[in-house]
Scaffold this active site. Structure first.
Site, mmCIF file in Angstrom:
data_model
loop_
_atom_site.group_PDB
_atom_site.id
_atom_site.type_symbol
_atom_site.label_atom_id
_atom_site.label_comp_id
_atom_site.label_asym_id
_atom_site.label_seq_id
_atom_site.Cartn_x
_atom_site.Cartn_y
_atom_site.Cartn_z
ATOM 1 N N ARG A 1 -33.681 32.628 -27.957
ATOM 2 C CA ARG A 1 -33.808 33.482 -26.780
ATOM 3 C C ARG A 1 -33.745 34.765 -26.204
ATOM 4 O O ARG A 1 -33.953 35.652 -25.484
ATOM 5 C CB ARG A 1 -34.013 32.657 -25.829
ATOM 6 C CG ARG A 1 -32.945 32.117 -25.423
ATOM 7 C CD ARG A 1 -32.633 30.474 -24.733
ATOM 8 N NE ARG A 1 -32.274 30.125 -26.514
ATOM 9 C CZ ARG A 1 -33.031 28.465 -26.427
ATOM 10 N NH1 ARG A 1 -33.460 28.157 -26.109
ATOM 11 N NH2 ARG A 1 -32.320 27.731 -28.251
ATOM 12 N N THR A 2 -31.579 35.011 -26.499
ATOM 13 C CA THR A 2 -31.212 36.188 -25.858
ATOM 14 C C THR A 2 -32.073 37.053 -26.723
ATOM 15 O O THR A 2 -31.901 38.097 -25.486
ATOM 16 C CB THR A 2 -29.792 35.776 -26.224
ATOM 17 O OG1 THR A 2 -29.752 34.774 -26.197
ATOM 18 C CG2 THR A 2 -28.700 37.106 -25.307
ATOM 19 N N LYS B 1 -20.411 44.886 -46.531
ATOM 20 C CA LYS B 1 -20.087 45.562 -47.577
ATOM 21 C C LYS B 1 -18.530 45.620 -46.941
ATOM 22 O O LYS B 1 -17.852 46.972 -47.883
ATOM 23 C CB LYS B 1 -20.777 46.588 -47.555
ATOM 24 C CG LYS B 1 -21.684 46.263 -48.221
ATOM 25 C CD LYS B 1 -23.118 47.615 -48.913
ATOM 26 C CE LYS B 1 -24.535 47.353 -49.289
ATOM 27 N NZ LYS B 1 -25.142 48.327 -48.904
ATOM 28 N N ARG C 1 -24.121 41.369 -29.312
ATOM 29 C CA ARG C 1 -23.380 40.461 -29.124
ATOM 30 C C ARG C 1 -22.937 40.109 -30.462
ATOM 31 O O ARG C 1 -22.962 40.730 -31.462
ATOM 32 C CB ARG C 1 -24.519 39.473 -29.195
ATOM 33 C CG ARG C 1 -24.004 37.761 -29.612
ATOM 34 C CD ARG C 1 -25.183 36.715 -29.579
ATOM 35 N NE ARG C 1 -25.161 36.185 -28.416
ATOM 36 C CZ ARG C 1 -25.736 34.897 -27.443
ATOM 37 N NH1 ARG C 1 -26.291 34.305 -29.352
ATOM 38 N NH2 ARG C 1 -26.674 34.799 -26.655
ATOM 39 N N HIS D 1 -20.521 36.126 -21.265
ATOM 40 C CA HIS D 1 -22.507 36.195 -21.046
ATOM 41 C C HIS D 1 -23.112 36.152 -20.657
ATOM 42 O O HIS D 1 -23.767 35.777 -19.584
ATOM 43 C CB HIS D 1 -22.777 34.332 -21.671
ATOM 44 C CG HIS D 1 -24.190 34.016 -22.592
ATOM 45 N ND1 HIS D 1 -25.262 35.630 -22.483
ATOM 46 C CD2 HIS D 1 -24.927 34.461 -22.677
ATOM 47 C CE1 HIS D 1 -26.224 35.757 -23.418
ATOM 48 N NE2 HIS D 1 -25.924 34.887 -23.417
#
Ligand code: NCD
Length: 310
Positions: free
Chosen positions: A59-60, A87, A109, A137
């Site tokens: 949802r974010t 990598k 995030r 958050h």
């Protein structure tokens, strides 16, 4: 002041009351926009936002992307799973490469606390923290407070309980900071093992008794057990999920035992039957879907106000 005091949104820590008012005011206007038949405004035309998600999100990520598109920004999406991070590339190299493509703002995030701040110190572009490990958050706390204000009006003196895995929750930390700034009384509630000792220094009450906490509060914000952030703990934080649900899960029996209605919130994703029973999650006192709707308007406000700062 009609502009934000910050260039980046790395946390609620550092924001002023005036910043919150500006964001809420602007979110109210954008909420009206997204309820019109034509949901788009040209505010961020010719502006490019990169959504860098180094950790899972539904949802974010969707909410930020919708907010950016409703503002007419160009959007590029990056998820760590299918990138060169696998990598061995460093965070700074990954981001510098993305910025070399002329990106104007970064939404990030990351599983490591402090990663968005680290980046903000290194680059000129504004950074928005979309959740960094167990740290903060901020947009979740802003949309939670905005949703509560829409329902209850001013939050000064309102009793808000945050229940569950406080130890691993960035939502709890950002909510406490935001609610305290708005003058609400905050209490955290959960098993002893899931409430860190330092939390009392944030000016919150601590309780280990859900029924007593429900009597006290006007609003309850139920959190998920953040199993993925609990690491490889050989000594578990509680016996079983079933036992946790019996002691700290919100269900209809518990609510019916109160002689008052309380507002129910959850940041999602819900573990139905653990922290919330389905009938409560879907009840008339739950504002969980309003939180999701308001998330887009609040993120539009943050993107817009930070872009105006540049
Ligand atoms: C929260 C998160 O990611 O911290 N979810 C969200 O952003 N909607 C809470 C959670 O994962 O339980």
């Amino acid at each position: 002041m009609n502009h934000l005091s910050v260039h980046n949104l790395t946390g609620i820590r550092g924001l002023t009351e005036n910043d919150l008012e500006l964001i809420f005011q602007s979110a109210t206007e954008f909420k009206e926009v997204i309820n019109r038949p034509i949901k788009k405004v040209p505010s961020l035309r010719d502006f490019t936002v990169a959504n860098l998600f180094f950790e899972n999100s539904t949802r974010t990520r969707l909410s930020f992307e919708l907010a950016e598109k409703r503002l007419s920004a160009d959007v590029v999406n990056f998820t760590a799973g299918n990138s060169s991070v696998k990598k061995g590339e460093t965070l700074t190299d990954t981001v510098n490469n993305i910025l070399a493509m002329k990106v104007d703002m970064v939404v990030m995030r990351h599983p490591h606390p402090g990663a968005p701040q680290y980046l903000a110190n290194k680059i000129d572009t504004s950074v928005i923290n979309a959740g960094d490990g167990t740290h903060e958050h901020p947009t979740q706390a802003l949309l939670d407070a905005f949703s509560l204000r829409q329902k209850l009006g001013e939050l000064a003196g309102v009793n808000v309980a945050i229940v569950g895995d406080i130890r691993h929750s960035r939502v709890a930390i950002s909510n406490i900071l935001c609610l305290k700034l708005l003058g609400a009384n905050v209490r955290v509630c959960g098993p002893k093992t899931l409430i860190p000792k330092h939390i009392a220094s944030m000016g919150v009450e601590v309780s280990h008794n859900l029924d007593e906490t429900l009597q006290w509060c006007d609003v309850v914000n139920m959190l998920r057990i953040q199993l993925e952030r609990q690491g490889d703990n050989s000594v578990p934080y509680f016996a079983t999920l079933r036992e946790y649900a019996v002691e700290f899960g919100l269900n209809k029996n518990r609510l019916d035992a109160l002689n008052k209605p309380i507002t129910i919130m959850h940041p999602g994703p819900i573990n139905r039957g653990v922290e919330l029973s389905s009938d409560v999650a879907d009840s008339e006192h739950s504002i969980i879907l309003q939180q999701v709707e308001n998330g887009v308007a609040v993120r539009m406000a943050v993107l817009y106000l930070l872009a105006m700062r540049r």
